[in-house]
Design a protein around this motif. Structure first.
Motif, mmCIF file in Angstrom:
data_model
loop_
_atom_site.group_PDB
_atom_site.id
_atom_site.type_symbol
_atom_site.label_atom_id
_atom_site.label_comp_id
_atom_site.label_asym_id
_atom_site.label_seq_id
_atom_site.Cartn_x
_atom_site.Cartn_y
_atom_site.Cartn_z
ATOM 1 N N THR A 161 0.834 -1.134 -0.090
ATOM 2 C CA THR A 161 0.186 0.040 -0.104
ATOM 3 C C THR A 161 0.865 1.233 0.137
ATOM 4 O O THR A 161 1.638 1.493 0.881
ATOM 5 C CB THR A 161 -0.830 0.034 1.253
ATOM 6 O OG1 THR A 161 -1.795 -1.073 1.193
ATOM 7 C CG2 THR A 161 -1.880 1.331 1.201
ATOM 8 N N PRO A 162 0.882 2.069 -0.964
ATOM 9 C CA PRO A 162 1.576 3.330 -0.988
ATOM 10 C C PRO A 162 1.218 4.169 0.157
ATOM 11 O O PRO A 162 0.035 4.178 0.777
ATOM 12 C CB PRO A 162 0.905 4.191 -2.091
ATOM 13 C CG PRO A 162 0.433 3.003 -3.006
ATOM 14 C CD PRO A 162 -0.085 2.185 -2.409
ATOM 15 N N CYS A 163 2.260 4.902 0.745
ATOM 16 C CA CYS A 163 2.156 5.500 2.015
ATOM 17 C C CYS A 163 3.316 6.524 2.217
ATOM 18 O O CYS A 163 4.298 6.752 1.222
ATOM 19 C CB CYS A 163 2.136 4.575 3.146
ATOM 20 S SG CYS A 163 3.644 3.622 3.415
ATOM 21 N N MET A 164 3.084 7.331 3.103
ATOM 22 C CA MET A 164 4.237 8.263 3.626
ATOM 23 C C MET A 164 4.575 7.940 5.096
ATOM 24 O O MET A 164 4.089 7.342 5.861
ATOM 25 C CB MET A 164 3.546 9.763 3.665
ATOM 26 C CG MET A 164 3.252 10.265 2.324
ATOM 27 S SD MET A 164 2.253 11.651 2.447
ATOM 28 C CE MET A 164 3.353 12.923 3.358
ATOM 29 N N PHE A 165 5.930 8.139 5.535
ATOM 30 C CA PHE A 165 6.463 8.128 6.736
ATOM 31 C C PHE A 165 6.978 9.365 7.224
ATOM 32 O O PHE A 165 7.785 10.044 6.284
ATOM 33 C CB PHE A 165 7.689 6.923 6.633
ATOM 34 C CG PHE A 165 7.280 5.696 6.404
ATOM 35 C CD1 PHE A 165 6.961 4.930 7.524
ATOM 36 C CD2 PHE A 165 7.243 4.933 5.170
ATOM 37 C CE1 PHE A 165 6.483 3.280 7.324
ATOM 38 C CE2 PHE A 165 6.890 3.842 5.075
ATOM 39 C CZ PHE A 165 6.595 2.883 6.025
ATOM 40 N N ILE A 166 6.852 9.840 8.193
ATOM 41 C CA ILE A 166 7.403 10.940 8.879
ATOM 42 C C ILE A 166 8.961 10.521 9.080
ATOM 43 O O ILE A 166 9.158 9.723 10.296
ATOM 44 C CB ILE A 166 6.570 11.629 10.139
ATOM 45 C CG1 ILE A 166 5.254 12.300 9.570
ATOM 46 C CG2 ILE A 166 7.484 12.779 10.649
ATOM 47 C CD1 ILE A 166 4.478 12.823 10.725
ATOM 48 N N VAL A 167 9.931 11.363 8.548
ATOM 49 C CA VAL A 167 11.279 10.714 8.889
ATOM 50 C C VAL A 167 11.971 11.751 9.993
ATOM 51 O O VAL A 167 12.977 11.342 10.326
ATOM 52 C CB VAL A 167 12.177 10.528 7.532
ATOM 53 C CG1 VAL A 167 11.435 9.462 6.725
ATOM 54 C CG2 VAL A 167 12.185 11.932 6.855
ATOM 55 N N GLY A 168 11.451 12.715 10.371
ATOM 56 C CA GLY A 168 11.773 13.713 11.254
ATOM 57 C C GLY A 168 10.739 14.772 11.488
ATOM 58 O O GLY A 168 10.340 15.362 10.101
ATOM 59 N N LEU A 169 10.514 15.407 12.389
ATOM 60 C CA LEU A 169 9.922 16.385 12.468
ATOM 61 C C LEU A 169 10.191 17.177 14.039
ATOM 62 O O LEU A 169 9.842 16.534 15.115
ATOM 63 C CB LEU A 169 8.484 16.205 12.518
ATOM 64 C CG LEU A 169 7.376 17.522 12.426
ATOM 65 C CD1 LEU A 169 6.045 16.810 11.587
ATOM 66 C CD2 LEU A 169 7.315 18.216 13.804
ATOM 67 N N ILE A 170 11.097 18.099 13.818
ATOM 68 C CA ILE A 170 11.799 18.774 15.013
ATOM 69 C C ILE A 170 11.573 20.336 15.155
ATOM 70 O O ILE A 170 11.458 20.890 14.003
ATOM 71 C CB ILE A 170 13.254 18.603 14.809
ATOM 72 C CG1 ILE A 170 13.651 17.093 14.678
ATOM 73 C CG2 ILE A 170 14.048 18.957 16.233
ATOM 74 C CD1 ILE A 170 13.235 16.103 15.431
ATOM 75 N N VAL A 171 11.117 20.621 16.379
ATOM 76 C CA VAL A 171 11.197 22.066 16.637
ATOM 77 C C VAL A 171 12.035 22.597 17.728
ATOM 78 O O VAL A 171 12.453 21.843 18.636
ATOM 79 C CB VAL A 171 9.513 22.361 17.202
ATOM 80 C CG1 VAL A 171 9.634 23.856 17.609
ATOM 81 C CG2 VAL A 171 8.686 21.984 16.199
ATOM 82 N N SER A 172 12.774 23.701 17.342
ATOM 83 C CA SER A 172 13.678 24.282 18.259
ATOM 84 C C SER A 172 13.184 24.285 19.733
ATOM 85 O O SER A 172 11.959 24.610 19.894
ATOM 86 C CB SER A 172 14.177 25.619 17.695
ATOM 87 O OG SER A 172 14.886 26.261 18.741
#
Length: 266
Positions: A161-172
């Motif tokens: 199944t086609p999909c997306m992965f969050i490979v990084g989400l960073i806030v200062s």
């Protein structure tokens, strides 16, 4: 600097090679106050989060199955966060890839080939202080998490199944709780909704509530007793989970989460 809690206006823009040092510094700063990372740094050879982050950007920023963005404070022009998504099983022509527009910098010295989990060759103070054998507990923690992630990827995420992965989400750290993370999550969600793709994320303990707020649901958890693996207790001033004067690192829950794309309203 502690976050003020006052919301700010940010612009979400494609990440460029020139932005990598600033984004790597944000990553390093954010992980430096994460108890889970602090404990894992107590192994035989600590790893350099700045170098790992920089190397990761250099290895993937040009790939057209990844999309990376930065969150820029509209008032100051400062980069205050960044995020990336990987696309699996999707026609590459459909990936909204937009950048980078500048030239890739030359890779220097030890950063060539440096990947996730590698270190700078400097022995940790805990090892120097007679921690022989203690690194085995950190090795066990790495092995536990690696095995659990592989189970998630192999047995829970559908391979066809086609999909997306969050490979990084960073806030200062200085800009957390001010709407930056939400803006980045919404940006990825909008891409997913447009393409009709589910998004998967391996969420930190601290990010769980934010992902839940924006439609992600937990499909698997890994509950870790950090004190079972830490070769020593927390020192004064080190960040822990729970009460800071308890003398314990506390429990840390990694959550594997999924968001189903929203159907167009029309």
């Amino acid at each position: 600097m502690m976050p003020s809690g006052k919301g700010i206006s940010v612009s979400i823009q494609p990440l460029q090679y020139a932005d990598i040092p600033a984004c790597a510094r944000i990553t390093s700063s954010a992980f430096s106050v994460d108890p889970h990372t602090i404990v894992k740094q107590l192994g035989w050879m600590p790893y350099d989060m700045y170098a790992i982050s920089r190397s990761g950007f250099l290895d993937t920023l040009h790939k057209k199955n990844y999309v990376y963005v930065k969150a820029v404070d509209d008032e100051t022009g400062e980069i205050v966060g960044h995020a990336g998504w990987a696309f699996r099983g999707l026609d590459q022509a459909l990936v909204p890839w937009s950048g980078p527009k500048d030239e890739k910098p030359a890779v220097e010295g030890r950063e060539q080939g440096q990947g996730q989990g590698e270190n700078d060759g400097t022995m940790s103070d805990d090892k120097k202080d007679g921690g022989e054998g203690k690194e085995n507990s950190i090795d066990r923690l790495h092995a536990l998490e690696d095995a659990d992630m592989q189970y998630w990827l192999s047995n829970i995420v559908p391979a066809d199944t086609p999909c997306m992965f969050i490979v990084g989400l960073i806030v200062s750290p200085s800009h957390q709780s001010r709407g930056v993370g939400g803006a980045l999550i919404r940006h990825g969600n909008a891409i997913a909704d447009d393409l009709g793709l589910p998004i998967w994320v391996h969420s930190s303990h601290q990010a769980y509530e934010a992902y839940k707020k924006f439609g992600f649901e937990t499909v698997r958890e890994l509950d870790i007793d950090l004190d079972e693996y830490a070769p020593r207790g927390p020192k004064e001033g080190e960040v822990v989970m729970g009460a800071k004067d308890s003398g314990r690192w506390g429990r840390y829950v990694i959550r594997y989460m999924k968001r189903i794309p929203k159907k167009p309203s029309n």
